[in-house]
Design an enzyme around this catalytic site. Structure first.
Site: not given
Ligand code: B4P
Length: 194
Positions: A14, A89, A128, A134, A146
């Site tokens: 995302k 979420r 990551r 993190r 998670r």
């Molecule tokens: P991303 O895929 O970018 O991670 P994300 O889904 O955006 O993030 P996540 O869900 O973990 O965290 P968030 O900040 O929303 O990246 C993952 C990795 O994959 C990276 O290293 C990237 O380089 C790699 N990657 C990406 N694409 C790739 C590909 N095609 N091939 C290979 N590698 C690839 O949330 C974090 C925490 O915040 C939650 O656990 C919760 O505690 C809190 N939170 C956030 N929003 C909330 C909400 N609305 N309600 C309640 N809690 C919330």
């Protein structure tokens, strides 16, 4: 206005895809994860409270994130649209978002849901964790929590938007550019329809 939700489990890409999409479509990026991490870095009372949940892999309470989004919607009146990343979420957050948008005569145009296997999610997050600093990435047990939180509390959000016929499933594995191309194809076709 074109309002898009980028949906998917932790590590589904995302954040990665949002960065590219906002620059192509000139959308305002609203990532609740980034907003919360910024509160933590500034050691605000909200950040200190949120950290207790995030470090354990749990979702932060609904009222905290809904308040942050409500503030961000009001703070950005003259834009071409929002890209919601990591929000909503929970079903409660989805209902709150619908109401907040309705007050502004707006709605969600489409939810793009990234589909990635659990094995690949864990692999990406562990990788990551080696460099991100993190606390929620460098512990496999926290990563599993998670993903469990996602299945229990977040996946019903897709049902909420499926009822409104707004969900498109997009394969989230392959190169970042290939996934970006799949997403832009969907966005372009929805922009024509709207
Ligand atoms: P991303 O895929 O970018 O991670 P994300 O889904 O955006 O993030 P996540 O869900 O973990 O965290 P968030 O900040 O929303 O990246 C993952 C990795 O994959 C990276 O290293 C990237 O380089 C790699 N990657 C990406 N694409 C790739 C590909 N095609 N091939 C290979 N590698 C690839 O949330 C974090 C925490 O915040 C939650 O656990 C919760 O505690 C809190 N939170 C956030 N929003 C909330 C909400 N609305 N309600 C309640 N809690 C919330």
């Amino acid at each position: 206005m074109f309002n898009l939700i980028l949906f998917g489990p932790p590590g589904s890409g995302k954040g990665t895809q949002s960065e590219k999409l906002i620059s192509k479509y000139n959308l305002k990026h609203l990532s609740t994860g980034d907003l919360l991490r910024s509160e933590i870095a500034r050691k605000t009372p909200l950040g200190l409270e949120a950290k207790k949940f995030m470090d354990k892999g749990q979702l932060v309470p609904d009222e905290v994130v809904i308040g942050m989004i409500s503030y961000a919607l009001d703070a950005n009146p003259d834009i071409e649209g929002f890209l919601f990343d990591g929000f909503p979420r929970t079903s409660t957050q989805a209902e709150a978002l619908d109401k907040l948008l309705e007050l502004k005569n707006l709605s969600i145009n489409v939810m793009l849901a990234l589909d990635v296997t659990e094995e690949e999610l864990i692999k990406r997050l562990v990788k990551r964790g080696e460099t991100s600093g993190r606390p929620d990435d460098n512990n496999k047990q926290v990563i599993r929590i998670r993903i469990q939180e996602y299945h229990k509390k977040t996946s019903p959000v897709a049902d909420h938007y499926t009822k409104a016929n707004k969900v498109v499933l997009v394969k989230g594995e392959g190169s970042v550019d290939d996934i970006f191309n799949r997403l832009t194809k969907e966005i372009d076709s929805h922009m024509i329809k709207n």
